[in-house]
Design an enzyme around this catalytic site. Structure first.
Site, PDB file in Angstrom:
ATOM      1  N   ASP A   1      32.129   6.409  19.385  1.00  0.00           N
ATOM      2  CA  ASP A   1      31.014   6.506  20.252  1.00  0.00           C
ATOM      3  C   ASP A   1      30.507   5.294  20.712  1.00  0.00           C
ATOM      4  OD1 ASP A   1      31.273   9.292  19.966  1.00  0.00           O
ATOM      5  OD2 ASP A   1      29.443   9.704  18.756  1.00  0.00           O
TER       6      ASP A   1
ATOM      7  N   ASP B   1      27.545  17.856  11.965  1.00  0.00           N
ATOM      8  CA  ASP B   1      27.352  16.857  12.935  1.00  0.00           C
ATOM      9  C   ASP B   1      25.667  16.310  12.698  1.00  0.00           C
ATOM     10  OD1 ASP B   1      29.806  17.190  13.908  1.00  0.00           O
ATOM     11  OD2 ASP B   1      29.096  18.982  15.299  1.00  0.00           O
TER      12      ASP B   1
HETATM   13  C1  BGC Z   1      27.910  11.379   9.771  1.00  0.00           C
HETATM   14  C2  BGC Z   1      28.955  10.796   8.573  1.00  0.00           C
HETATM   15  C3  BGC Z   1      30.188  11.571   8.200  1.00  0.00           C
HETATM   16  C4  BGC Z   1      31.068  12.004   9.374  1.00  0.00           C
HETATM   17  C5  BGC Z   1      32.182  13.049   8.749  1.00  0.00           C
HETATM   18  C6  BGC Z   1      29.209  11.619  10.882  1.00  0.00           C
HETATM   19  O1  BGC Z   1      28.572  12.473  11.893  1.00  0.00           O
HETATM   20  O2  BGC Z   1      27.333  10.419  10.268  1.00  0.00           O
HETATM   21  O3  BGC Z   1      28.087  10.622   7.613  1.00  0.00           O
HETATM   22  O4  BGC Z   1      30.709  10.950   7.124  1.00  0.00           O
HETATM   23  O5  BGC Z   1      30.170  12.531  10.278  1.00  0.00           O
HETATM   24  O6  BGC Z   1      31.699  14.137   8.728  1.00  0.00           O
END
Ligand code: BGC
Length: 459
Positions: free
Chosen positions: A171, A397
């Site tokens: 991102d 998410d």
């Molecule tokens: C989070 C991370 C996480 C990743 C995978 C991201 O949206 O901020 O902390 O490891 O997703 O689930």
């Protein structure tokens, strides 16, 4: 206890994979240890080809204990989402550090491991759910306390035979294209990151430092078709990525390719309509609000075209793209079974034809109705290195309400099912599921729905 059931199964398969596919793929048919280690170290064009991917034991254990036995042996990525994750695991139920995963990979007999480096200063500048631990100016800390320690671990000769597939800072660079300046979608935080250059420097440093390690394959994030697929964003993203890849000592040789759709929900292919369709004599690009002048309707066409664009921008001609298919399957009862009718409006045609059932393409948080997508596959289409599960299915998410946490994560209303949106999703409802925990933590209801709505279905 985490390792029992499938570790044994994996080990048996892996011995075979190592003995046959891997060495043959490396073009070495000689016998003996020396031959096998030099073959293993050889750099390949596509690290997924002929590889046995590491099955993340943290995720696998969680998935198996949550009703996902049928998919618990799929490879998913290891997320390094803060400094502490290097030693003691990422968010939520993940407890293994990078060395633990690499050691487990060796025990599985795997010869490839997927990871995500995700901890830039001022992370997630256009949203709050994955804001991180480093402030916008903490580039030195990013280099010395995040990237350098990762590099030290990855350069341990013990791991030299493991192809490290590294998805770089999701991102970040796309945000610098679409969410800055005079655009309606701009945020002050992204303006800061553009002005201070720390996303570009951080990505450059990560590429240069990790790219120096012979067995590391870096893939730079390119967002997804519903973000970068418009003409105003497409070419400029390729140019910005090239700038980052030639900064802080990085060169294009440090880049194996690009990562599309990471943690997003865009369909790999829309089988029932195409960008070339017209309704009532007018292109759906103009007639349909869903398409809204985008050049692409799915991730595969977007990724293949972006690859070409990137090569024109100066990247090597052998770059490939990884498409994250962990949650873009869109099966279930809402899935169309054929093209809609063209006798009504373009909106009616597209909305009844599309398998992506989101309310709006800009929706990204815990999408209601989503299903697992294609199972991980190497070289599924020209220019595509893999369909891969980068976002571990079942991990949230973002929280649907404010939840206190010590991971730096904020509450983004795009994760609140009652939210009516912002300019980045053209003020549509968020489409998020209710009762979600903070990002990276286990979200059981979503996991169950992903399995239920998987496409192809889970047997
Ligand atoms: C989070 C991370 C996480 C990743 C995978 C991201 O949206 O901020 O902390 O490891 O997703 O689930």
């Amino acid at each position: 206890m985490r390792k029992t059931r499938f570790r044994r199964a994996v080990t048996a398969v892996s011995a075979m994979a190592l003995a046959s596919g891997f060495m043959i793929a490396a073009g070495n048919t000689a016998n003996g240890d020396e031959a096998s280690s030099s073959a293993a170290a050889a750099r390949v064009d596509n690290p997924y080809e002929g590889a046995q991917l590491y099955v993340n034991e943290d995720w696998s254990r969680q998935a198996a204990a949550s009703g996902g036995q049928a998919i618990a042996d799929e490879p998913t990525a290891v997320w390094l989402d803060r400094i502490e994750a290097i030693d003691s695991g990422s968010a939520g139920e993940n407890t293994m550090g990078l060395r633990d995963h690499l050691d487990a990979a060796l025990e599985q007999g795997a010869n490839a491991l997927q990871m995500v480096t995700y901890n830039l200063p001022g992370r997630d500048c256009a949203a709050l759910a994955s804001n991180g631990q480093l402030g916008p100016e903490e580039i030195d800390k990013y280099k010395s306390e995040f990237i350098d320690p990762i590099a030290e671990i990855l350069s341990d000769p013990k791991y030299a035979d493991i192809r490290i597939i590294n998805v770089v800072e999701i991102d970040s660079l796309p945000n610098l294209i679409t969410n800055v300046g005079s655009r309606e979608t701009a945020t002050p935080e992204c303006d800061v990151m553009k002005a201070n250059g720390n996303y570009v420097k951080g990505v450059g440093y990560a590429l240069a430092t990790l790219g120096d390690i012979e067995n590391v394959y870096n893939y730079i994030d390119i967002g997804h078709h519903g973000w970068i697929g418009w003409d105003d964003n497409f070419g400029p993203t390729a140019d910005l990525l090239h700038e980052a890849a030639t900064t802080e000592g990085a060169t294009v040789d440090d880049v194996a390719g690009f990562a599309a759709n990471t943690a997003n929900y865009g369909a790999t292919e829309e089988p029932y309509f195409s960008i070339d369709d017209s309704v009532g004599g007018k292109s759906i690009r103009e007639g349909s609000k869903w398409v809204d002048w985008n050049r692409y309707v799915d991730e595969l066409s977007f990724s293949q075209a972006f690859r070409e664009e990137a090569v024109s921008a100066g990247f090597n001609s052998d770059v490939g793209v990884i498409i994250d298919t962990s949650r873009n399957g869109w099966g279930g009862s809402e899935r169309p079974t054929g093209p809609g009718s063209t006798s009504g409006t373009a909106d009616e045609y597209v909305d009844s034809s599309r398998v992506d059932r989101r309310i709006h393409l800009g929706n990204w948080c815990n999408q209601d109705g989503a299903g697992l997508g294609e199972r991980p596959t190497a070289s599924p289409a020209p220019g595509i290195d893999a369909y891969a599960w980068i976002k571990p299915p079942g991990e949230s998410d973002g929280s649907s309400k404010e939840i206190d946490n010590d991971e730096g994560k904020g509450f983004d209303r795009m994760c609140d099912p009652t939210y009516e949106g912002n300019p980045r999703n053209q003020n549509n409802m968020s489409g998020a599921k209710a009762d979600a925990p903070v990002s990276g933590h286990w979200f059981q209801a979503q996991f169950e729905e992903l399995i239920e709505n998987a496409y192809p279905p889970v047997n």
